[in-house]
Scaffold this motif. Structure first.
Motif, PDB file in Angstrom:
ATOM      1  N   VAL A  52      -7.314   5.942  -3.308  1.00  0.00           N
ATOM      2  CA  VAL A  52      -8.041   5.510  -2.109  1.00  0.00           C
ATOM      3  C   VAL A  52      -7.422   4.264  -1.479  1.00  0.00           C
ATOM      4  CG1 VAL A  52     -10.187   6.482  -2.956  1.00  0.00           C
ATOM      5  CG2 VAL A  52      -9.678   4.098  -3.436  1.00  0.00           C
ATOM      6  N   HIS A  53      -6.499   3.616  -2.179  1.00  0.00           N
ATOM      7  CA  HIS A  53      -5.937   2.372  -1.674  1.00  0.00           C
ATOM      8  C   HIS A  53      -4.645   2.615  -0.908  1.00  0.00           C
ATOM      9  CE1 HIS A  53      -8.168   0.069  -5.071  1.00  0.00           C
ATOM     10  NE2 HIS A  53      -8.891   0.123  -3.970  1.00  0.00           N
ATOM     11  N   GLN A  54      -4.351   1.685  -0.009  1.00  0.00           N
ATOM     12  CA  GLN A  54      -3.066   1.706   0.676  1.00  0.00           C
ATOM     13  C   GLN A  54      -2.010   1.100  -0.245  1.00  0.00           C
ATOM     14  OE1 GLN A  54      -3.047   0.590   4.737  1.00  0.00           O
ATOM     15  NE2 GLN A  54      -0.977  -0.241   4.673  1.00  0.00           N
ATOM     16  N   PHE A  55      -0.791   1.622  -0.118  1.00  0.00           N
ATOM     17  CA  PHE A  55       0.291   1.156  -0.972  1.00  0.00           C
ATOM     18  C   PHE A  55       1.410   0.571  -0.124  1.00  0.00           C
ATOM     19  CE2 PHE A  55      -1.877   4.426  -3.313  1.00  0.00           C
ATOM     20  CZ  PHE A  55      -1.863   3.985  -4.628  1.00  0.00           C
ATOM     21  N   SER A  56       2.080  -0.436  -0.648  1.00  0.00           N
ATOM     22  CA  SER A  56       3.321  -0.948  -0.070  1.00  0.00           C
ATOM     23  C   SER A  56       4.275  -1.261  -1.215  1.00  0.00           C
ATOM     24  CB  SER A  56       3.079  -2.215   0.752  1.00  0.00           C
ATOM     25  OG  SER A  56       2.259  -1.953   1.862  1.00  0.00           O
ATOM     26  N   LEU A  57       5.552  -1.207  -0.921  1.00  0.00           N
ATOM     27  CA  LEU A  57       6.590  -1.469  -1.917  1.00  0.00           C
ATOM     28  C   LEU A  57       7.675  -2.295  -1.245  1.00  0.00           C
ATOM     29  CD1 LEU A  57       8.044  -0.825  -4.671  1.00  0.00           C
ATOM     30  CD2 LEU A  57       8.912   1.235  -3.549  1.00  0.00           C
ATOM     31  N   ALA A  58       8.123  -3.360  -1.887  1.00  0.00           N
ATOM     32  CA  ALA A  58       9.167  -4.201  -1.304  1.00  0.00           C
ATOM     33  C   ALA A  58       9.933  -4.900  -2.422  1.00  0.00           C
ATOM     34  CB  ALA A  58       8.570  -5.225  -0.344  1.00  0.00           C
ATOM     35  N   SER A  59      11.120  -5.398  -2.072  1.00  0.00           N
ATOM     36  CA  SER A  59      11.934  -6.141  -3.038  1.00  0.00           C
ATOM     37  C   SER A  59      12.720  -7.209  -2.301  1.00  0.00           C
ATOM     38  CB  SER A  59      12.894  -5.199  -3.765  1.00  0.00           C
ATOM     39  OG  SER A  59      13.814  -4.637  -2.847  1.00  0.00           O
ATOM     40  N   ASP A  60      13.216  -8.191  -3.051  1.00  0.00           N
ATOM     41  CA  ASP A  60      13.994  -9.254  -2.407  1.00  0.00           C
ATOM     42  C   ASP A  60      15.426  -9.252  -2.919  1.00  0.00           C
ATOM     43  OD1 ASP A  60      14.020 -10.489  -4.892  1.00  0.00           O
ATOM     44  OD2 ASP A  60      12.681 -12.129  -4.332  1.00  0.00           O
ATOM     45  N   ARG A  61      16.205 -10.217  -2.447  1.00  0.00           N
ATOM     46  CA  ARG A  61      17.636 -10.290  -2.769  1.00  0.00           C
ATOM     47  C   ARG A  61      17.890 -10.561  -4.246  1.00  0.00           C
ATOM     48  NH1 ARG A  61      19.432 -15.658  -3.046  1.00  0.00           N
ATOM     49  NH2 ARG A  61      21.558 -14.977  -2.575  1.00  0.00           N
ATOM     50  N   ASN A  62      16.896 -11.022  -4.965  1.00  0.00           N
ATOM     51  CA  ASN A  62      17.040 -11.306  -6.387  1.00  0.00           C
ATOM     52  C   ASN A  62      16.689 -10.115  -7.267  1.00  0.00           C
ATOM     53  OD1 ASN A  62      17.654 -14.126  -5.887  1.00  0.00           O
ATOM     54  ND2 ASN A  62      15.482 -14.361  -5.354  1.00  0.00           N
ATOM     55  N   GLY A  63      16.309  -9.011  -6.648  1.00  0.00           N
ATOM     56  CA  GLY A  63      15.923  -7.838  -7.418  1.00  0.00           C
ATOM     57  C   GLY A  63      14.472  -7.823  -7.822  1.00  0.00           C
ATOM     58  N   VAL A  64      13.680  -8.778  -7.331  1.00  0.00           N
ATOM     59  CA  VAL A  64      12.246  -8.790  -7.615  1.00  0.00           C
ATOM     60  C   VAL A  64      11.588  -7.655  -6.845  1.00  0.00           C
ATOM     61  CG1 VAL A  64      10.102 -10.088  -7.383  1.00  0.00           C
ATOM     62  CG2 VAL A  64      12.209 -11.257  -8.080  1.00  0.00           C
ATOM     63  N   VAL A  65      10.853  -6.819  -7.554  1.00  0.00           N
ATOM     64  CA  VAL A  65      10.161  -5.689  -6.946  1.00  0.00           C
ATOM     65  C   VAL A  65       8.664  -5.925  -7.038  1.00  0.00           C
ATOM     66  CG1 VAL A  65       9.746  -3.200  -7.050  1.00  0.00           C
ATOM     67  CG2 VAL A  65      12.019  -4.104  -7.564  1.00  0.00           C
ATOM     68  N   GLN A  66       7.976  -5.773  -5.911  1.00  0.00           N
ATOM     69  CA  GLN A  66       6.521  -5.914  -5.896  1.00  0.00           C
ATOM     70  C   GLN A  66       5.886  -4.672  -5.290  1.00  0.00           C
ATOM     71  OE1 GLN A  66       5.553  -9.660  -3.901  1.00  0.00           O
ATOM     72  NE2 GLN A  66       5.105 -10.591  -5.881  1.00  0.00           N
ATOM     73  N   ILE A  67       4.739  -4.309  -5.848  1.00  0.00           N
ATOM     74  CA  ILE A  67       3.950  -3.183  -5.364  1.00  0.00           C
ATOM     75  C   ILE A  67       2.597  -3.726  -4.946  1.00  0.00           C
ATOM     76  CG2 ILE A  67       2.824  -1.015  -6.010  1.00  0.00           C
ATOM     77  CD1 ILE A  67       5.672  -2.104  -8.147  1.00  0.00           C
ATOM     78  N   LEU A  68       2.141  -3.291  -3.791  1.00  0.00           N
ATOM     79  CA  LEU A  68       0.810  -3.655  -3.334  1.00  0.00           C
ATOM     80  C   LEU A  68      -0.083  -2.429  -3.419  1.00  0.00           C
ATOM     81  CD1 LEU A  68      -1.088  -5.768  -2.006  1.00  0.00           C
ATOM     82  CD2 LEU A  68      -0.381  -4.807   0.207  1.00  0.00           C
ATOM     83  N   GLU A  69      -1.131  -2.529  -4.226  1.00  0.00           N
ATOM     84  CA  GLU A  69      -2.144  -1.477  -4.321  1.00  0.00           C
ATOM     85  C   GLU A  69      -3.459  -2.083  -3.860  1.00  0.00           C
ATOM     86  OE1 GLU A  69      -4.360   1.407  -7.582  1.00  0.00           O
ATOM     87  OE2 GLU A  69      -3.653  -0.585  -8.113  1.00  0.00           O
ATOM     88  N   GLY A  70      -3.946  -1.622  -2.695  1.00  0.00           N
ATOM     89  CA  GLY A  70      -5.109  -2.296  -2.140  1.00  0.00           C
ATOM     90  C   GLY A  70      -4.739  -3.725  -1.816  1.00  0.00           C
ATOM     91  N   ASN A  71      -5.388  -4.700  -2.445  1.00  0.00           N
ATOM     92  CA  ASN A  71      -5.046  -6.118  -2.282  1.00  0.00           C
ATOM     93  C   ASN A  71      -4.395  -6.691  -3.532  1.00  0.00           C
ATOM     94  OD1 ASN A  71      -8.255  -6.078  -0.880  1.00  0.00           O
ATOM     95  ND2 ASN A  71      -6.404  -6.226   0.371  1.00  0.00           N
ATOM     96  N   ARG A  72      -4.000  -5.829  -4.444  1.00  0.00           N
ATOM     97  CA  ARG A  72      -3.509  -6.284  -5.748  1.00  0.00           C
ATOM     98  C   ARG A  72      -1.990  -6.168  -5.812  1.00  0.00           C
ATOM     99  NH1 ARG A  72      -4.300  -3.521 -11.566  1.00  0.00           N
ATOM    100  NH2 ARG A  72      -3.980  -1.662 -10.294  1.00  0.00           N
ATOM    101  N   LEU A  73      -1.307  -7.251  -6.161  1.00  0.00           N
ATOM    102  CA  LEU A  73       0.137  -7.247  -6.326  1.00  0.00           C
ATOM    103  C   LEU A  73       0.483  -6.884  -7.766  1.00  0.00           C
ATOM    104  CD1 LEU A  73       1.233 -10.422  -4.332  1.00  0.00           C
ATOM    105  CD2 LEU A  73       1.659  -8.032  -3.724  1.00  0.00           C
TER     106      LEU A  73
END
Length: 739
Positions: A52-73
């Motif tokens: 039921v939550h919206q998702f986002s996926l992103a990463s930075d130049r250092n290889g850090v990967v973050q996922i957003l589920e709802g409001n939760r990182l």
């Protein structure tokens, strides 16, 4: 037992090198100079993500990967090749826990966040903080000079430092699904369900560019200056300069597109059934199933360097492309082989008590312990002949000891057991009714040995005796070869079991072989196999009885005529044949192909004279021609033995490069694909016009149909690379066609 038959899509970094080698006797021999290619494999971090939550996926130049589920990182933690990690709460930066983050994205190689108050980042010393007045925004993109466009339903705001938000909107009902920035045109593209709009950073009103239906995803493809628009049933492109929309492309691995990303000349698509890449040539690489992804439904994906992160409903799958050569790949698979697949010197598969969990591995016996071991052992013999590796020689000796014990653990002279194991476990072994107690109370042995086993034994004994310059290995190989073939000849061309009866499949007697109609493959196969077996025995022992028996079978009983019949004549037995013949001819038997080709070693190399050798070559090439559509690496390499100038070297290298290094038998499915051309049912069980990549097919040995589209074992078995990959590679090295 002779069984009735019940396929890393690789981004190639180089092409196959085909050239003449001055070191080879035949100047026209095809040779592949080993070069780096991209080997793909997966790293998985699992989690059950809310639907039921919206998702986002992103990463930075250092290889850090973050996922957003709802409001939760979230962030991936602990995942390695063949060892699943998990998604855990990202608590790295304490102040983030009080932010109601609604979307994340990558801008200038840094992570940027959108919450209910502002767009901001922890990069650039934290100076990027652009307030907005949108209610529950869901998407944004960054443009030139830190200009951003954010959206909430049909409401838009342009955000710039030092300026108040500039509010815009799409027509009522046009909810924004995604925004991408186009640097070439310096404008934003806005995706709604039924239209795509454009907006320049200083524009006042979005302009509708094109209409559509059930639009789901959008990407700007700089290589072609196009928009790529995904839908629920395919995708189309839009030429920005020519303002031309393409037809909807539905010839795809799966057509329900959820996300699109551009990566140089390639395009990546997420779907409701996995992800796929389409390269500049239009070729697909399909990543679907647990070999590649923890879940089927792709929510988002990003490409970062040599990795593609794919967010699914069951967690994050990261597809890694690692540059390596075939030699380096061989070292990886050899390590897997030696660490996990050696049982009493046998080449064994392992059962996984927990699907995919190598920590739960259990070494298991097989009907064909002897056969699979002969194929691994031959590969190690070729490796030793090429490299003189002491390790390879030791491996040969250990496995040859296991082969010897197959003969000594049972009471029948010259009879090879299928397998042996410590006593007390019969009921826990496969086919417990076939196991017998040895005279040594500590051991049991498996009876009913088949023709598959016999031809495998003769193949490897010939290879060892010919190519390994170790006195014990040579002598032991010839001793065992002689024992087996003496047993066969003295027992009227049968394998006679402990009960005094022929085994079900160990039959080369003319009364049996010639009882089949000429269309039944066993008549040709058994004639070919036994001739090669007798020639091998004669070549290394010099005993006339082997030569005399071979000529008797060929001249008096028509075995030469049997084996020279073309493969095109193999088919169903037809009316009037018995049930056994009908069963044996109800479809193409790929176990037979395996028996033919391992038998060709002794048939061709140890031919009694050049005239016979020429005939054998004709028969072998005829068989290879029938097999060519499968692009089977081992059959192509075997054909280099008789026809080094033409044996589909590129296809053999394709097999070796594209084969996964993850040999766990994950379930695969390809029958739903829209990009493959299906054929009508046929005798060979060739389901498609073109064979799919080994990286997309089920893990299978060489006795399987490479045109099988679906299959697998639910991750409950890890197959051995010893026979599947190492044999064709090291045979290719031995023949000098891979250098």
């Amino acid at each position: 037992m002779k069984k009735k038959p019940l396929m890393l899509a690789l981004a190639l970094a180089t092409h196959v090198g085909m050239q003449a080698s001055a070191q080879n006797a035949a100047p026209s021999k095809q040779v592949h100079q080993d070069r780096a290619f991209l080997q793909d494999y997966a790293v998985k971090n699992t989690a059950n993500l809310s639907s039921v939550h919206q998702f986002s996926l992103a990463s930075d130049r250092n290889g850090v990967v973050q996922i957003l589920e709802g409001n939760r990182l979230l962030k991936p933690y602990g995942g390695q090749f063949q060892l699943d990690g998990k998604l855990v709460a990202d608590q790295t930066y304490l102040p983030m826990k009080d932010k109601k983050v609604l979307a994340i994205d990558r801008y200038q190689d840094q992570l940027v966040y959108l919450d209910d108050e502002a767009l901001f980042s922890n990069a650039w010393a934290g100076v990027v903080y652009l307030p907005h007045t949108l209610v529950a925004p869901t998407a944004f993109a960054g443009g030139k000079d830190f200009t951003f466009l954010a959206a909430a339903k049909n409401k838009l705001q342009v955000l710039q430092k030092g300026k108040a938000p500039q509010s815009l909107e799409l027509p009522a009902g046009s909810e924004v699904l995604d925004i991408v920035y186009d640097e070439a045109q310096n404008q934003f593209w806005i995706l709604a369900e039924k239209a795509v709009y454009s907006l320049s950073p200083d524009g006042k009103t979005p302009s509708k560019v094109l209409d559509g239906a059930q639009l789901t995803a959008l990407a700007f493809h700089p290589a072609k200056n196009q928009l790529v628009v995904g839908t629920k049933n395919g995708y189309f492109t839009y030429d920005i300069q020519g303002k031309k929309k393409s037809a909807l492309d539905q010839k795809l691995p799966w057509t329900e597109i959820t996300t699109v990303q551009s990566d140089g000349a390639d395009l990546w698509f997420g779907t409701s059934l996995g992800a796929f890449k389409r390269d500049a040539s239009g070729a697909f690489s399909y990543y679907y199933g647990q070999r590649w992804l923890p879940g089927d439904l792709v929510k988002d994906l990003i490409v970062q360097g040599n990795q593609t992160h794919v967010l699914t409903d069951k967690g994050l799958g990261t597809i890694v492309f690692e540059e390596m050569t075939l030699e380096q790949k061989a070292a990886i698979l050899d390590k897997q082989m030696r660490e996990r697949h050696i049982r009493h010197g046998f080449n064994s598969s392992v059962d996984l008590l927990e699907p995919g969990n190598l920590g739960s591995a259990l070494l298991t016996d097989s009907d064909n312990d002897g056969l699979w071991t002969t194929m691994y052992l031959a590969g190690e013999a070729f490796r030793y002949a090429v490299t003189k590796s002491p390790e390879a020689l030791q491996n040969c000796k250990e496995s040859l000891l296991a082969m010897e014990r197959l003969y000594t653990v049972n009471p029948v002279e010259g009879f090879p057991s299928r397998s042996f194991e410590r006593s007390g476990y019969i009921e826990q072994l496969s086919d417990p009714e076939r196991w017998q107690h040895a005279s040594d109370p500590e051991w049991d042995w498996k009876s009913t040995t088949s023709s598959d086993e016999a031809i495998g034994h003769v193949f490897v004994f010939g290879v060892l005796a010919e190519v390994v310059d170790d006195p014990w290995v040579k002598a032991k190989s010839i001793e065992l070869l002689d024992a087996l073939m003496t047993h066969v000849v003295k027992n009227d061309m049968y394998l006679i079991d402990f009960d005094g009866k022929p085994t079900l499949w160990g039959k080369w007697n003319p009364d049996y072989v010639n009882s089949f109609p000429i269309s039944v493959g066993d008549r040709k196969l058994n004639s070919s196999n036994i001739t090669g077996m007798l020639q091998t025995a004669y070549h290394f022992t010099g005993k006339e009885m082997y030569k005399e028996k071979a000529y008797e079978l060929m001249d008096k009983y028509g075995y030469l005529e049997n084996m020279m019949r073309p493969m095109s004549g193999i088919g169903r037995s037809g009316d009037g044949s018995d049930d056994w013949a009908k069963m044996l001819s109800d479809g193409w038997n790929h176990s037979d192909d395996e028996m033919y080709f391992v038998g060709y070693w002794g048939l061709y190399r140890y031919a009694f004279d050049e005239e016979l050798k020429a005939k054998y070559k004709e028969s072998i090439v005829d068989h290879w021609e029938a097999e060519r559509p499968e692009k089977e690496g081992l059959w192509n390499i075997f054909t280099a033995m008789v026809q080094p100038e033409n044996f589909d070297l590129e296809e053999a290298v394709w097999f070796l490069e594209e084969h996964p290094i993850d040999l766990i038998s994950w379930n695969v499915k390809n029958s739903h694909r829209k990009d493959i051309e299906l054929l009508e049912p046929n005798f060979r069980n060739q389901t498609t016009k073109e064979v799919i990549s080994p990286s997309e097919a089920r893990i299978a040995r060489h006795n399987a149909n490479r045109f099988s589209l679906d299959g697998g074992n639910g991750g409950k078995v890890e197959y051995s690379p010893g026979d599947i990959w190492l044999l064709p590679y090291w045979m290719g090295r031995y023949f000098g066609v891979i250098e």
